[in-house]
Every structure is written in structure tokens, then in C-alpha cells.
Design a protein around this motif. Sequence first.
Motif, mmCIF file in Angstrom:
data_model
loop_
_atom_site.group_PDB
_atom_site.id
_atom_site.type_symbol
_atom_site.label_atom_id
_atom_site.label_comp_id
_atom_site.label_asym_id
_atom_site.label_seq_id
_atom_site.Cartn_x
_atom_site.Cartn_y
_atom_site.Cartn_z
ATOM 1 N N UNK A 305 0.807 -1.220 0.000
ATOM 2 C CA UNK A 305 0.000 0.000 0.000
ATOM 3 C C UNK A 305 0.841 1.272 0.000
ATOM 4 N N UNK A 306 2.150 1.155 0.187
ATOM 5 C CA UNK A 306 3.004 2.347 0.286
ATOM 6 C C UNK A 306 2.861 3.263 -0.936
ATOM 7 N N UNK A 307 2.851 2.743 -2.185
ATOM 8 C CA UNK A 307 2.676 3.652 -3.329
ATOM 9 C C UNK A 307 1.322 4.353 -3.345
ATOM 10 N N UNK A 308 0.253 3.645 -2.908
ATOM 11 C CA UNK A 308 -1.071 4.259 -2.891
ATOM 12 C C UNK A 308 -1.146 5.355 -1.829
ATOM 13 N N UNK A 309 -0.582 5.082 -0.651
ATOM 14 C CA UNK A 309 -0.503 6.130 0.370
ATOM 15 C C UNK A 309 0.313 7.317 -0.145
ATOM 16 N N UNK A 310 1.366 7.014 -0.902
ATOM 17 C CA UNK A 310 2.222 8.078 -1.429
ATOM 18 C C UNK A 310 1.446 8.997 -2.363
ATOM 19 N N UNK A 311 0.579 8.420 -3.209
ATOM 20 C CA UNK A 311 -0.237 9.244 -4.091
ATOM 21 C C UNK A 311 -1.151 10.161 -3.284
ATOM 22 N N UNK A 312 -1.535 9.717 -2.103
ATOM 23 C CA UNK A 312 -2.312 10.580 -1.219
ATOM 24 C C UNK A 312 -1.533 11.801 -0.786
ATOM 25 N N UNK A 313 -0.199 11.715 -0.854
ATOM 26 C CA UNK A 313 0.641 12.824 -0.412
ATOM 27 C C UNK A 313 0.586 14.051 -1.297
ATOM 28 N N UNK A 314 0.057 13.926 -2.531
ATOM 29 C CA UNK A 314 -0.005 15.102 -3.401
ATOM 30 C C UNK A 314 -1.111 16.054 -2.981
ATOM 31 N N UNK A 315 -2.030 15.577 -2.126
ATOM 32 C CA UNK A 315 -3.162 16.411 -1.733
ATOM 33 C C UNK A 315 -2.772 17.606 -0.879
ATOM 34 N N UNK A 316 -1.865 17.394 0.074
ATOM 35 C CA UNK A 316 -1.527 18.477 0.999
ATOM 36 C C UNK A 316 -0.835 19.659 0.323
#
Length: 399
Positions: A305-316
Amino acid sequence: MNKALVVILAAVTLDAVGIGLIFPILPALLRDVGHVSEVATLLGLMLALYAACQFLFSPVLGVLSDRFGRRPVLLVSLAGAAIDYLIMAFAPQLWMLVLGRAISGITSANMAVATAYITDISSEEERARRFGLFHAMFGIGFIIGPVLGGVLGDFWVRAPFIAAALLNGVNFALALFVLPESRPGTPGARFDLDTLNPFKPLKWALTFKALIPLMAIFVIMNFVGTMYGTIWALFGEDSFKWNGMMIGLSLGAFGVFHAGAQAFLTGPAVARLGERWALVVGMACELTALVILGMATQGWVLFALAPLFALGGIGMPALQSLATTQVGPDKQGQLQGVLASLVSLAAVFGPLFFSFVYFQLRGGWPGLTWIVGAGIYLLALPLMLGIRRTHRPVPLSAE
């Protein structure tokens, strides 16, 4: 990237390393100085005190940087941090450590000034990408810091504090000799005691109707973000029988992917989708990852799941860039101070909430805590309807 951006990002990385250095060794130092074996409550209180000081002083430093310039405020805070870490390194009594953590919280509020500096030297089109770099470099520093602190602490429990002081000294030198001023202070500006009121900038921010939903989303995202540091290790131990090495590896993978996405994907995502839709995509990715994590029965799922969580990082970074368009260039320090203050507010209450929820669910379905976090995240989606973009003049640049 111009020289000013490289220097401020280097300063942010060093600052994050310095902050992270002392986290692995703080419990041992509390036991050593306080002569007690059980320090969990004291550690929690010190972490809450640190976050509370950031909450109170981030708006203050932001306002001061608008009035007197970014460099003077950065220099004073970095010098104060270096001196404070040295005092903590040799503190013989517990009250000195507590006071030191409070002062550390005050000086670390300079992150608001750093983000205001990036706003000053960036056009509206560049801000999301550069805020992504900011968060990535801070994340990298926070990965390096605890590892280095753990190694140094094995040699001497106070060594990480001395290292943190030295790093802040290097940071001070960078700001003094290399970093140009991005926004000179107001000519003839005088110090007003009213400037020290941390709630005045918060009241000011609430007068912007377009900014209110962005601030609410900011609070929700950061509140849920505290869940990872609070229960990740406990969840790994309880659900997968992980040891310290596996927990460290999983956190390292999470941090590396997250930093990489913020550094290299935020700019292209915002350029193609716009800030609002980049925020939506980031939130959707993180929501999906949280739900899957809540139902995971095998440890490898966390790594997958690390890459999917990482994509969440573009939101902030996209959200932070959107917020800068709602106020003029002369108030960016004040705005960033308010946002940093909201981060600290989430850091005070988030760990308390999620630790309580986890211990209620631990005996049955511990993964449900992640789904609770996803449910809180969903509260931000209706607020997206209240977002509108306001174009502002391009701010001053620093060569």
C-alpha cells in the motif's frame, strides 16, 4: 530551482533532522534525569506541550515575518533552537527538560516562516510543486533524524541533543550568509505587544469566507495524519507480530514513497488536473488505502500500500497552494502561521483520540481504527464544494 529555493529547502531538511534526532532517545533521557522507570505519561505530556507551543507561536512568527522580514525571524528562531538544545543536552533536572521542550516548540514554529518564504519566491503556478518539495524534504529529514538519533543515543543518551544544536548552528549560518531576503519588512515597522496574541491571526483568517473550507480540510487531513505515528507500530505488533526492525522498515518504505510522490508527482498532477482535482485525487487514494489497510490480514499488504498512500501525499501541497491564492502577498506569513498552528492543534488532539479508539478496538478488530480514520476523512469531501480559486498578483521574488 533558484539559489533561494535550494537554500530554504536545505534549511528545512536540516531542521527536520534536528527535530527528529531526539525522538528515539527522549524516553531514555527522561528516565535518566527524572529517575523514574515509567515515563509514558510524562512523554505524552511533553509531546502535547511541544505541539501546544507550536500552535500558539506559529501565527506569531508568521505575523512577525510579514512585518520585519523573513530572515530576521528565521535567524532568531534558529539561534534560539541551537542554544535550547545545548541547554537540554546538559540539563541536570527534569523541569529544565520540560522547559526546553516548550522552547523547542516555540522555535520550531519557524516552519511557518519557511513556507511563507517559498510563497514569496514562487509564482502561483509553481507553488504546489514547491510545497511538494518542501514536504518531501521535511519528510526525508524526519526519516534520517530518528535513525541518526538512535545510533548516537546508543553511545551517549545526550549526544542527539548536541547533534541537534550543531545542525541548528549550520542552519543559522546558511540563513545568515547564503539565504537572501524574500520579502523585506515594512519600513518603520514597530513592535506591538498585540502582535504576540496568537488568536488574532486565527480571527483574521476566519474573515475570508473562501479560506474557511480550506482550513477545515487542512485540519481534517492533519488530524487523520496523526493516526500513522500514533498506532502504526502498535498495529504491526498486534496484527502481524512484527518486531522493531519490521516496524522500522515499513515506516521507512512509507516515508520514502511519500517523499518521492510529493517531490516528483505534485507538480505534474497540479499542472494536468489543477489544484482542486489534485487534492481530490490525493484524498481518494488515501481513503482507499486506509480502507484496505483496515481489512488487511497479512503484513505484506502494508508494504504494497506504500505507493497508494504516497499518491495521497499530493493532496496536501495542492491544498496549501490553493490557500495561498486567498490572501495577498503582504499576508502570506500570517496565513502560513495560521496553517502551521492548525497542524499543531491536530497534533495535540489527534494522538489522544486515535490512541483511545485503538485501545477500545484492540481486543477485537484493531484494523477498524484505520476505517474510523477514513470515515473522518470523508467529512472533508463536502467541503470541496466550498472551494473557489482567487487569483492574486505574483509575489515578490528573491534572486
